[in-house]
Write an enzyme that holds these catalytic residues in place. Structure first.
Site, PDB file in Angstrom:
ATOM      1  N   ASN A  57      77.963  79.210  44.804  1.00  0.00           N
ATOM      2  CA  ASN A  57      77.792  79.209  43.358  1.00  0.00           C
ATOM      3  C   ASN A  57      76.946  78.004  42.942  1.00  0.00           C
ATOM      4  O   ASN A  57      76.997  76.941  43.549  1.00  0.00           O
ATOM      5  CB  ASN A  57      79.130  79.278  42.596  1.00  0.00           C
ATOM      6  CG  ASN A  57      80.140  78.207  42.981  1.00  0.00           C
ATOM      7  OD1 ASN A  57      80.107  77.668  44.076  1.00  0.00           O
ATOM      8  ND2 ASN A  57      81.045  77.913  42.072  1.00  0.00           N
ATOM      9  N   GLU A  59      76.163  76.171  39.449  1.00  0.00           N
ATOM     10  CA  GLU A  59      76.475  76.086  38.019  1.00  0.00           C
ATOM     11  C   GLU A  59      75.374  75.368  37.254  1.00  0.00           C
ATOM     12  O   GLU A  59      74.406  74.853  37.844  1.00  0.00           O
ATOM     13  CB  GLU A  59      77.835  75.394  37.845  1.00  0.00           C
ATOM     14  CG  GLU A  59      78.956  76.213  38.474  1.00  0.00           C
ATOM     15  CD  GLU A  59      80.344  75.673  38.194  1.00  0.00           C
ATOM     16  OE1 GLU A  59      80.475  74.526  37.705  1.00  0.00           O
ATOM     17  OE2 GLU A  59      81.307  76.416  38.466  1.00  0.00           O
ATOM     18  N   CYS A  68      76.941  83.074  40.605  1.00  0.00           N
ATOM     19  CA  CYS A  68      78.027  83.172  41.591  1.00  0.00           C
ATOM     20  C   CYS A  68      77.475  83.155  43.015  1.00  0.00           C
ATOM     21  O   CYS A  68      76.315  83.518  43.267  1.00  0.00           O
ATOM     22  CB  CYS A  68      78.802  84.469  41.403  1.00  0.00           C
ATOM     23  SG  CYS A  68      79.851  84.518  39.944  1.00  0.00           S
ATOM     24  N   GLU A  70      78.177  85.168  45.530  1.00  0.00           N
ATOM     25  CA  GLU A  70      77.827  86.491  46.056  1.00  0.00           C
ATOM     26  C   GLU A  70      76.437  86.902  45.594  1.00  0.00           C
ATOM     27  O   GLU A  70      75.624  87.430  46.371  1.00  0.00           O
ATOM     28  CB  GLU A  70      78.829  87.545  45.573  1.00  0.00           C
ATOM     29  CG  GLU A  70      80.267  87.284  45.984  1.00  0.00           C
ATOM     30  CD  GLU A  70      81.031  86.444  44.980  1.00  0.00           C
ATOM     31  OE1 GLU A  70      80.463  85.490  44.403  1.00  0.00           O
ATOM     32  OE2 GLU A  70      82.210  86.736  44.765  1.00  0.00           O
ATOM     33  N   CYS A 105      83.856  88.546  41.166  1.00  0.00           N
ATOM     34  CA  CYS A 105      83.922  88.879  39.741  1.00  0.00           C
ATOM     35  C   CYS A 105      83.276  90.250  39.511  1.00  0.00           C
ATOM     36  O   CYS A 105      82.608  90.807  40.390  1.00  0.00           O
ATOM     37  CB  CYS A 105      83.223  87.804  38.903  1.00  0.00           C
ATOM     38  SG  CYS A 105      81.427  87.932  38.881  1.00  0.00           S
ATOM     39  N   CYS A 108      79.449  90.520  40.022  1.00  0.00           N
ATOM     40  CA  CYS A 108      79.048  90.544  41.442  1.00  0.00           C
ATOM     41  C   CYS A 108      79.369  91.894  42.077  1.00  0.00           C
ATOM     42  O   CYS A 108      78.599  92.394  42.909  1.00  0.00           O
ATOM     43  CB  CYS A 108      79.728  89.409  42.202  1.00  0.00           C
ATOM     44  SG  CYS A 108      79.040  87.789  41.761  1.00  0.00           S
TER      45      CYS A 108
END
Ligand code: THU
Length: 152
Positions: A57, A59, A68, A70, A105, A108
């Site tokens: 990830n 940010e 993210c 993935e 999530c 993803c």
């Protein structure tokens, strides 16, 4: 050994390959950039041609601009010409300490859906090389909307 077998297709992926992908994801976790949430996530994506792309990830001070793990892995792979995938390993935890499983999530799940057959693609949630759960994407995203939904 604690393992969840949400899906029989586990037999399709060599356990030694899964263990080495988990090790790669654990290494990748150190590169996660998560100064705002403090929640570190890493992924390793296996392509049908055998290549593996990791991701973490990333940010951002403008929170929604973050990405993210993935999706980082998928976008790396697709931008290198890969579009067919077999499975993804996901690992993550608060402060980079992996104590629980880290499910993908919804966004993803949808991004993975674009490039796979949901009944065949495996999502592997790992805590360690020995402890992991296996699901098909179909289990995690049933009745999904994909490229075929748009018609020819
Ligand atoms: N995160 C992922 O990288 N993958 C997921 O599927 C769940 C959430 C990240 C996004 C954000 O940087 C942090 O975890 C907390 O939500």
């Amino acid at each position: 050994m604690e393992m969840g077998f949400g899906y029989d297709g586990i037999k399709a992926v060599d356990p030694a390959k899964i263990r080495s992908m988990i090790a790669m994801a654990k290494e990748q976790l150190a590169l996660a950039y998560a100064p705002y949430s403090g929640f570190y996530v890493a992924a390793a994506l296996l392509c049908r041609d055998g290549s593996i792309y990791t991701g973490c990830n990333v940010e951002n001070a403008s929170y929604p601009a973050g990405n993210c793990a993935e999706r980082t892995a998928v976008f790396k792979a697709v931008s290198e010409g890969r579009r067919e995938f077999s499975c993804i390993v996901i690992i993550g935890g608060d402060a980079g300490k992996v104590e629980t499983y880290c499910p993908p999530c919804g966004i993803c799940r949808q991004v993975l859906r674009e490039f796979c057959r949901p009944s065949e693609f495996l999502v592997i949630l790992a805590k360690s090389e020995e402890n992991y759960q296996v699901f098909s994407l179909e289990e995690l995203l049933p009745e999904s909307f994909g490229p075929e939904s748009l018609g020819e």
